[in-house]
Design a protein around this motif. Structure first.
Motif, PDB file in Angstrom:
ATOM      1  N   GLN A   1       5.477   0.291  -4.340  1.00 22.64           N
ATOM      2  CA  GLN A   1       5.361   0.263  -5.812  1.00 22.64           C
ATOM      3  C   GLN A   1       6.003   1.434  -6.228  1.00 22.64           C
ATOM      4  O   GLN A   1       6.453   2.259  -5.351  1.00 22.64           O
ATOM      5  CB  GLN A   1       3.942   0.426  -6.146  1.00 22.64           C
ATOM      6  CG  GLN A   1       3.044  -0.882  -5.951  1.00 22.64           C
ATOM      7  CD  GLN A   1       1.622  -0.677  -6.286  1.00 22.64           C
ATOM      8  OE1 GLN A   1       1.432  -0.146  -7.740  1.00 22.64           O
ATOM      9  NE2 GLN A   1       0.726  -1.167  -5.586  1.00 22.64           N
TER      10      GLN A   1
ATOM     11  N   SER B   1       0.803  -1.207   0.249  1.00 23.81           N
ATOM     12  CA  SER B   1      -0.105   0.114   0.079  1.00 23.81           C
ATOM     13  C   SER B   1       0.919   1.227   0.057  1.00 23.81           C
ATOM     14  O   SER B   1       0.262   2.534   0.066  1.00 23.81           O
ATOM     15  CB  SER B   1      -0.944  -0.096   1.164  1.00 23.81           C
ATOM     16  OG  SER B   1      -0.148   0.088   2.385  1.00 23.81           O
TER      17      SER B   1
ATOM     18  N   HIS C   1      -3.637   7.208  -5.217  1.00 22.52           N
ATOM     19  CA  HIS C   1      -5.001   7.131  -4.426  1.00 22.52           C
ATOM     20  C   HIS C   1      -5.107   5.601  -4.683  1.00 22.52           C
ATOM     21  O   HIS C   1      -5.750   5.021  -3.534  1.00 22.52           O
ATOM     22  CB  HIS C   1      -6.160   7.872  -4.980  1.00 22.52           C
ATOM     23  CG  HIS C   1      -6.097   9.126  -4.816  1.00 22.52           C
ATOM     24  ND1 HIS C   1      -6.886   9.445  -3.461  1.00 22.52           N
ATOM     25  CD2 HIS C   1      -5.430  10.424  -5.017  1.00 22.52           C
ATOM     26  CE1 HIS C   1      -6.504  10.901  -3.311  1.00 22.52           C
ATOM     27  NE2 HIS C   1      -6.114  11.492  -4.142  1.00 22.52           N
ATOM     28  N   GLU C   2      -5.060   4.922  -5.833  1.00 27.33           N
ATOM     29  CA  GLU C   2      -5.282   3.426  -5.701  1.00 27.33           C
ATOM     30  C   GLU C   2      -4.370   2.775  -5.102  1.00 27.33           C
ATOM     31  O   GLU C   2      -4.685   1.577  -4.552  1.00 27.33           O
ATOM     32  CB  GLU C   2      -5.397   2.934  -7.223  1.00 27.33           C
ATOM     33  CG  GLU C   2      -6.381   3.712  -8.191  1.00 27.33           C
ATOM     34  CD  GLU C   2      -6.047   3.257  -9.821  1.00 27.33           C
ATOM     35  OE1 GLU C   2      -4.937   2.855 -10.082  1.00 27.33           O
ATOM     36  OE2 GLU C   2      -6.886   3.383 -10.530  1.00 27.33           O
ATOM     37  N   THR C   3      -3.074   2.987  -4.871  1.00 28.44           N
ATOM     38  CA  THR C   3      -2.379   2.153  -4.096  1.00 28.44           C
ATOM     39  C   THR C   3      -2.576   2.256  -2.731  1.00 28.44           C
ATOM     40  O   THR C   3      -2.648   1.513  -1.836  1.00 28.44           O
ATOM     41  CB  THR C   3      -0.808   2.800  -4.689  1.00 28.44           C
ATOM     42  OG1 THR C   3      -0.564   2.397  -5.842  1.00 28.44           O
ATOM     43  CG2 THR C   3       0.375   1.786  -3.520  1.00 28.44           C
TER      44      THR C   3
ATOM     45  N   GLN D   1      -3.828   9.442  -9.593  1.00 22.06           N
ATOM     46  CA  GLN D   1      -4.841   8.458  -9.782  1.00 22.06           C
ATOM     47  C   GLN D   1      -3.978   7.129  -9.016  1.00 22.06           C
ATOM     48  O   GLN D   1      -4.809   6.333  -8.128  1.00 22.06           O
ATOM     49  CB  GLN D   1      -5.462   8.216 -10.978  1.00 22.06           C
ATOM     50  CG  GLN D   1      -6.322   6.847 -11.065  1.00 22.06           C
ATOM     51  CD  GLN D   1      -6.797   6.623 -12.321  1.00 22.06           C
ATOM     52  OE1 GLN D   1      -6.708   7.666 -13.325  1.00 22.06           O
ATOM     53  NE2 GLN D   1      -7.602   5.527 -12.706  1.00 22.06           N
ATOM     54  N   LYS D   2      -2.642   6.965  -9.554  1.00 21.14           N
ATOM     55  CA  LYS D   2      -2.172   5.631  -9.060  1.00 21.14           C
ATOM     56  C   LYS D   2      -1.659   5.643  -7.739  1.00 21.14           C
ATOM     57  O   LYS D   2      -1.794   4.799  -7.032  1.00 21.14           O
ATOM     58  CB  LYS D   2      -0.790   5.714 -10.034  1.00 21.14           C
ATOM     59  CG  LYS D   2      -0.073   4.410  -9.677  1.00 21.14           C
ATOM     60  CD  LYS D   2       1.224   4.036 -10.712  1.00 21.14           C
ATOM     61  CE  LYS D   2       1.932   2.914 -10.423  1.00 21.14           C
ATOM     62  NZ  LYS D   2       3.008   2.613 -11.375  1.00 21.14           N
TER      63      LYS D   2
ATOM     64  N   GLY E   1      -5.134   3.893  -0.907  1.00 21.49           N
ATOM     65  CA  GLY E   1      -6.683   3.563  -0.633  1.00 21.49           C
ATOM     66  C   GLY E   1      -7.032   4.589   0.740  1.00 21.49           C
ATOM     67  O   GLY E   1      -6.852   5.749   0.514  1.00 21.49           O
ATOM     68  N   HIS E   2      -7.965   4.031   1.620  1.00 19.21           N
ATOM     69  CA  HIS E   2      -8.395   4.864   2.564  1.00 19.21           C
ATOM     70  C   HIS E   2      -7.602   4.771   3.757  1.00 19.21           C
ATOM     71  O   HIS E   2      -8.248   4.877   5.056  1.00 19.21           O
ATOM     72  CB  HIS E   2      -9.784   4.703   2.724  1.00 19.21           C
ATOM     73  CG  HIS E   2     -10.713   4.873   1.561  1.00 19.21           C
ATOM     74  ND1 HIS E   2     -11.001   6.186   1.163  1.00 19.21           N
ATOM     75  CD2 HIS E   2     -11.530   4.130   0.621  1.00 19.21           C
ATOM     76  CE1 HIS E   2     -11.660   6.190   0.094  1.00 19.21           C
ATOM     77  NE2 HIS E   2     -12.156   4.879  -0.157  1.00 19.21           N
TER      78      HIS E   2
END
Length: 358
Positions: free
Chosen positions: A241, A216, A261-263, A258-259, A265-266
């Motif tokens: 990543q 993450s 945020h996707e990695t 975007q990448k 998350g919350h």
């Protein structure tokens, strides 16, 4: 990203902090001292407008925020966000000098509040968020022993994170329940324990201590040479990543946001920013300059794109003012980067449902 000198933006938690060895001293407030962040600096006109006098008078704190002696006599003052410097560069592999980074960043931040502090792209003014934001000064760090310096830095951070938060938390938007503040507590070889502590090993140490959730986390603006492809293999094992600096030409700023945020998350986020993620054409004053980095504008846009993330704490490292130009390019860039981070943090207060933690 490297770990030598950092200037931390720390979120406070709700647990109290006491000091058995506290000594009472009379209050010694410097001239033009402002105790709370939403009490703006003096030297305003009759209409309330800040004048240029304000940036040249008084002691130099980050963005002219109030100075609180968080590590000693004012250890019990509740705060929400604190700026804390660590003047340390023992362990850098190339240029020394980042121990002067915190003072340089403060100097570069003088104008941040001159026009009021409203962040146009993020549509918010962090200095008028109602949260108590202060400058806690610098940690007293040993320049002789890097292992001991790390202990000093860790102890100082713990004292900041354990103090009471000033702002009451709101209710959870989904459940309506009450919230409380939240916080989370091999580069070049290592012939000794001391040598193992350097500006290229901090994430490895963090992973060994279980501080990083595998998969993450993400590195950005990576572009240096490698000792071999096994460097990436180690990075993968630690759980990171990567976004190579050159990928901004293909992904663009929005794609990188975007990448991230996707990695992430919350999950609660710790954000570490190396000033050398910016190209040396825009930020030359760093210990390990690498050409081909992002522009100041690109990095600031990416940071604004983190709006919505729960940033628990953040640092900015490797500012070495001795290599800057007379125009203070790097220290101003560093201050502006922290301004973006501060705005995101004030827009997204940290909280967890209190009933779930009892």
């Amino acid at each position: 990203m490297k770990f030598s000198v950092f200037f931390v933006v720390a979120a406070a938690v709700c647990s109290g902090f006491t000091d058995e060895h506290r000594h009472d001293h009379p209050e010694q407030m410097p001239f033009d001292y402002v105790k709370f962040p939403y009490e703006q600096p003096l030297y305003r006109t009759s209409t309330g407008e800040v004048t240029a006098d304000a940036i040249f008078s008084g002691i130099t704190t980050f963005a002219k925020l109030p100075w609180v002696q968080c590590l000693n006599r004012q250890h019990d003052v509740p705060v929400d966000i604190a700026f804390l410097g660590a003047p340390f560069d023992t362990g850098t592999s190339y240029r020394p000098g980042a121990r002067f980074g915190p003072s340089g960043i403060r100097a570069g931040s003088r104008r941040l509040n001159l026009y009021g502090g409203y962040n146009v792209p993020l549509e918010a003014n962090p200095f008028k968020s109602g949260q108590r934001i202060v400058d806690c000064g610098d940690i007293p760090v040993s320049p002789y022993d890097s292992a001991y310096a790390v202990k000093q830095i860790e102890a100082s951070h713990r004292s900041i994170l354990q103090r009471t938060a000033f702002s009451p938390m709101a209710n959870d938007s989904e459940t309506g329940e009450a919230l409380e503040a939240i916080a989370l507590d091999v580069f070049g070889g290592a012939p000794s324990d001391t040598a193992a502590v350097n500006h290229g090993t901090y994430f490895w140490h963090a992973s060994q201590e279980g501080l990083i959730k595998n998969g993450s986390s993400i590195h950005g603006a990576i572009r240096t040479t490698l000792s071999g492809l096994e460097d990436y293999e180690v990075d993968d094992e630690v759980g990171f990543q990567r976004i190579e600096a050159r990928e901004i030409d293909t992904l663009g700023v929005n794609g990188i946001i975007q990448k991230i945020h996707e990695t992430v998350g919350h999950r609660p986020v710790y954000l570490s920013i190396d000033i050398d993620s910016i190209d040396p054409a825009f930020a030359p004053a760093t210990g390990t300059p690498e050409t081909g980095g992002w522009t100041t504008r690109e990095l600031r846009a990416i940071l604004r794109g983190l709006d919505g993330l729960q940033i628990v704490s953040a640092d900015l490292v490797e500012v070495a003012p001795a290599y800057d130009t007379n125009a203070e390019l790097t220290t101003m860039a560093a201050a502006d980067v922290l301004f973006e981070v501060l705005t995101v943090m004030t827009k997204n207060p940290l909280g967890k449902v209190k009933s779930r933690t009892e």
